[in-house]
Design a protein around this motif. Structure first.
Motif, PDB file in Angstrom:
ATOM      1  N   ALA A   8      -7.386  13.817  23.550  1.00  0.00           N
ATOM      2  CA  ALA A   8      -7.274  15.119  24.313  1.00  0.00           C
ATOM      3  C   ALA A   8      -8.430  15.284  25.234  1.00  0.00           C
ATOM      4  CB  ALA A   8      -7.115  16.415  23.264  1.00  0.00           C
ATOM      5  N   THR A   9      -8.142  15.979  26.309  1.00  0.00           N
ATOM      6  CA  THR A   9      -9.141  16.125  27.504  1.00  0.00           C
ATOM      7  C   THR A   9     -10.241  16.980  26.805  1.00  0.00           C
ATOM      8  OG1 THR A   9      -7.793  17.877  28.477  1.00  0.00           O
ATOM      9  CG2 THR A   9      -7.676  15.723  29.374  1.00  0.00           C
ATOM     10  N   SER A  10      -9.731  17.891  25.927  1.00  0.00           N
ATOM     11  CA  SER A  10     -10.738  18.801  25.464  1.00  0.00           C
ATOM     12  C   SER A  10     -11.982  18.066  24.533  1.00  0.00           C
ATOM     13  CB  SER A  10     -10.214  19.929  24.342  1.00  0.00           C
ATOM     14  OG  SER A  10      -9.620  19.106  23.386  1.00  0.00           O
ATOM     15  N   ASN A  11     -11.746  16.749  24.370  1.00  0.00           N
ATOM     16  CA  ASN A  11     -12.773  15.946  23.874  1.00  0.00           C
ATOM     17  C   ASN A  11     -13.992  15.287  24.522  1.00  0.00           C
ATOM     18  OD1 ASN A  11     -11.308  15.887  21.222  1.00  0.00           O
ATOM     19  ND2 ASN A  11     -10.361  14.195  21.612  1.00  0.00           N
ATOM     20  N   TYR A  12     -13.762  15.743  25.867  1.00  0.00           N
ATOM     21  CA  TYR A  12     -14.843  15.098  26.815  1.00  0.00           C
ATOM     22  C   TYR A  12     -15.216  16.399  27.790  1.00  0.00           C
ATOM     23  CZ  TYR A  12     -12.402  11.073  25.200  1.00  0.00           C
ATOM     24  OH  TYR A  12     -11.990  10.192  24.573  1.00  0.00           O
ATOM     25  N   LYS A  13     -16.465  16.141  28.200  1.00  0.00           N
ATOM     26  CA  LYS A  13     -17.052  17.146  29.149  1.00  0.00           C
ATOM     27  C   LYS A  13     -17.803  16.525  30.186  1.00  0.00           C
ATOM     28  CE  LYS A  13     -21.512  18.050  26.618  1.00  0.00           C
ATOM     29  NZ  LYS A  13     -21.081  16.949  25.585  1.00  0.00           N
ATOM     30  N   THR A  14     -17.904  16.901  31.302  1.00  0.00           N
ATOM     31  CA  THR A  14     -18.476  16.480  32.560  1.00  0.00           C
ATOM     32  C   THR A  14     -20.015  15.912  32.065  1.00  0.00           C
ATOM     33  OG1 THR A  14     -17.281  17.769  34.045  1.00  0.00           O
ATOM     34  CG2 THR A  14     -19.292  16.630  34.842  1.00  0.00           C
ATOM     35  N   GLY A  15     -20.376  14.607  32.456  1.00  0.00           N
ATOM     36  CA  GLY A  15     -21.536  14.266  32.085  1.00  0.00           C
ATOM     37  C   GLY A  15     -21.661  13.179  30.802  1.00  0.00           C
ATOM     38  N   ASP A  16     -20.640  13.280  30.059  1.00  0.00           N
ATOM     39  CA  ASP A  16     -20.377  12.552  28.827  1.00  0.00           C
ATOM     40  C   ASP A  16     -20.320  11.029  29.475  1.00  0.00           C
ATOM     41  OD1 ASP A  16     -20.266  14.348  26.900  1.00  0.00           O
ATOM     42  OD2 ASP A  16     -17.988  14.223  26.792  1.00  0.00           O
ATOM     43  N   HIS A  17     -21.002  10.013  28.565  1.00  0.00           N
ATOM     44  CA  HIS A  17     -21.052   8.491  28.763  1.00  0.00           C
ATOM     45  C   HIS A  17     -20.080   8.101  27.701  1.00  0.00           C
ATOM     46  CE1 HIS A  17     -24.541   8.025  31.398  1.00  0.00           C
ATOM     47  NE2 HIS A  17     -25.019   9.240  30.926  1.00  0.00           N
ATOM     48  N   VAL A  18     -19.024   7.129  28.545  1.00  0.00           N
ATOM     49  CA  VAL A  18     -17.819   6.554  27.674  1.00  0.00           C
ATOM     50  C   VAL A  18     -17.746   5.303  27.915  1.00  0.00           C
ATOM     51  CG1 VAL A  18     -16.750   8.632  27.729  1.00  0.00           C
ATOM     52  CG2 VAL A  18     -16.351   7.142  29.754  1.00  0.00           C
ATOM     53  N   VAL A  19     -17.100   4.449  26.876  1.00  0.00           N
ATOM     54  CA  VAL A  19     -16.582   3.120  27.119  1.00  0.00           C
ATOM     55  C   VAL A  19     -15.419   3.066  26.976  1.00  0.00           C
ATOM     56  CG1 VAL A  19     -17.146   0.806  26.173  1.00  0.00           C
ATOM     57  CG2 VAL A  19     -19.017   2.296  25.908  1.00  0.00           C
ATOM     58  N   ILE A  20     -14.683   2.396  27.911  1.00  0.00           N
ATOM     59  CA  ILE A  20     -13.253   2.490  27.835  1.00  0.00           C
ATOM     60  C   ILE A  20     -12.451   1.029  27.933  1.00  0.00           C
ATOM     61  CG2 ILE A  20     -11.270   3.431  29.063  1.00  0.00           C
ATOM     62  CD1 ILE A  20     -13.011   5.362  30.424  1.00  0.00           C
ATOM     63  N   TRP A  21     -11.568   0.953  26.925  1.00  0.00           N
ATOM     64  CA  TRP A  21     -10.712  -0.147  26.875  1.00  0.00           C
ATOM     65  C   TRP A  21      -9.547   0.058  27.655  1.00  0.00           C
ATOM     66  CZ3 TRP A  21     -14.539   1.114  23.475  1.00  0.00           C
ATOM     67  CH2 TRP A  21     -15.305   0.067  22.947  1.00  0.00           C
ATOM     68  N   THR A  22      -8.935  -0.815  28.387  1.00  0.00           N
ATOM     69  CA  THR A  22      -7.665  -0.779  29.222  1.00  0.00           C
ATOM     70  C   THR A  22      -6.760  -1.797  28.736  1.00  0.00           C
ATOM     71  OG1 THR A  22      -8.418  -1.498  31.187  1.00  0.00           O
ATOM     72  CG2 THR A  22      -8.932   0.864  30.799  1.00  0.00           C
ATOM     73  N   ALA A  23      -5.859  -1.506  29.238  1.00  0.00           N
ATOM     74  CA  ALA A  23      -4.420  -2.660  29.293  1.00  0.00           C
ATOM     75  C   ALA A  23      -4.572  -3.091  30.837  1.00  0.00           C
ATOM     76  CB  ALA A  23      -3.141  -1.908  29.069  1.00  0.00           C
ATOM     77  N   ALA A  24      -4.790  -2.700  31.622  1.00  0.00           N
ATOM     78  CA  ALA A  24      -4.915  -3.028  33.086  1.00  0.00           C
ATOM     79  C   ALA A  24      -5.622  -1.928  33.880  1.00  0.00           C
ATOM     80  CB  ALA A  24      -3.576  -3.507  33.663  1.00  0.00           C
ATOM     81  N   ILE A  25      -6.191  -2.301  35.308  1.00  0.00           N
ATOM     82  CA  ILE A  25      -6.806  -1.561  35.979  1.00  0.00           C
ATOM     83  C   ILE A  25      -6.069  -1.636  37.385  1.00  0.00           C
ATOM     84  CG2 ILE A  25      -8.949  -0.803  37.297  1.00  0.00           C
ATOM     85  CD1 ILE A  25     -10.274  -1.271  34.730  1.00  0.00           C
ATOM     86  N   ASN A  26      -5.565  -0.490  37.955  1.00  0.00           N
ATOM     87  CA  ASN A  26      -4.963  -0.710  39.211  1.00  0.00           C
ATOM     88  C   ASN A  26      -5.988  -0.303  40.214  1.00  0.00           C
ATOM     89  OD1 ASN A  26      -3.925   0.481  41.637  1.00  0.00           O
ATOM     90  ND2 ASN A  26      -2.065   1.084  40.661  1.00  0.00           N
ATOM     91  N   THR A  27      -6.187  -1.240  41.201  1.00  0.00           N
ATOM     92  CA  THR A  27      -7.216  -1.321  42.050  1.00  0.00           C
ATOM     93  C   THR A  27      -7.216  -0.311  43.374  1.00  0.00           C
ATOM     94  OG1 THR A  27      -6.515  -3.283  43.058  1.00  0.00           O
ATOM     95  CG2 THR A  27      -8.302  -3.601  41.272  1.00  0.00           C
ATOM     96  N   SER A  28      -6.200   0.648  43.108  1.00  0.00           N
ATOM     97  CA  SER A  28      -6.270   1.632  44.261  1.00  0.00           C
ATOM     98  C   SER A  28      -7.632   2.353  44.394  1.00  0.00           C
ATOM     99  CB  SER A  28      -5.113   2.573  43.958  1.00  0.00           C
ATOM    100  OG  SER A  28      -5.236   3.313  42.816  1.00  0.00           O
ATOM    101  N   SER A  29      -7.484   3.342  45.308  1.00  0.00           N
ATOM    102  CA  SER A  29      -8.763   4.058  45.528  1.00  0.00           C
ATOM    103  C   SER A  29      -8.511   5.758  45.420  1.00  0.00           C
ATOM    104  CB  SER A  29      -9.424   3.858  46.810  1.00  0.00           C
ATOM    105  OG  SER A  29     -10.576   4.397  47.115  1.00  0.00           O
ATOM    106  N   PRO A  30      -9.061   6.142  44.168  1.00  0.00           N
ATOM    107  CA  PRO A  30      -9.771   5.777  43.078  1.00  0.00           C
ATOM    108  C   PRO A  30      -9.065   4.782  42.157  1.00  0.00           C
ATOM    109  CG  PRO A  30      -9.276   7.924  42.615  1.00  0.00           C
ATOM    110  CD  PRO A  30      -8.927   7.612  43.987  1.00  0.00           C
TER     111      PRO A  30
END
Length: 100
Positions: free
Chosen positions: A63-85
Motif C-alpha cells: 500500500a502507498t501508506s507504507n511509504y513516505k517521501t524520503g524513504d530509501h527503497v530497494v525495488i525488484w521489478t519484472a521489467a523497466i519501461n525506459t520512457s521518461s520518467p
C-alpha cells in the motif's frame, strides 16, 4: 551400450533441469529515494543516486501508506519501461535504513 544411453539421459536431466533464475536471485533493479506518492494510481515516485526517475507501481499486497517521501527503497521489478520518467511494476520492495 546401455551405460552410454543411461549416462546421456542423466546428463540431459542434470543440465536440462538447471534453474537459470537462481542466478538472478538477490539482484535488484532500482535503489533510490521516494520523492512522491500517487495514491490514486497505487504508485510511488523514486529517484536513484544518478538522478534517474521512476514511477513504480506497487505490488498488489503493498500500500502507498507504507511509504513516505524520503524513504530509501530497494525495488525488484519484472521489467523497466525506459520512457521518461521510466515506469516499472514492482515485484518486491524493501525499505533501507540509511543514515543521512
Amino acid at each position: 551400450m546401455k551405460n552410454i544411453i543411461v549416462l546421456c539421459l542423466l546428463s540431459i536431466l542434470l543440465f536440462g533441469c538447471s534453474n537459470e533464475d537462481q542466478d538472478e536471485k538477490g539482484k535488484f533493479d532500482i535503489v533510490g529515494k521516494v520523492t512522491g506518492i500517487q495514491t490514486d494510481s497505487h504508485c510511488i515516485l523514486v529517484e536513484d543516486k544518478d538522478g534517474g526517475k521512476y514511477v513504480v507501481t506497487l505490488p498488489e499486497n503493498d500500500a502507498t501508506s507504507n511509504y513516505k517521501t524520503g524513504d530509501h527503497v530497494v525495488i525488484w521489478t519484472a521489467a523497466i519501461n525506459t520512457s521518461s520518467p521510466a515506469k516499472a511494476e514492482a515485484l518486491h520492495i524493501e525499505k533501507e535504513n540509511v543514515a543521512e
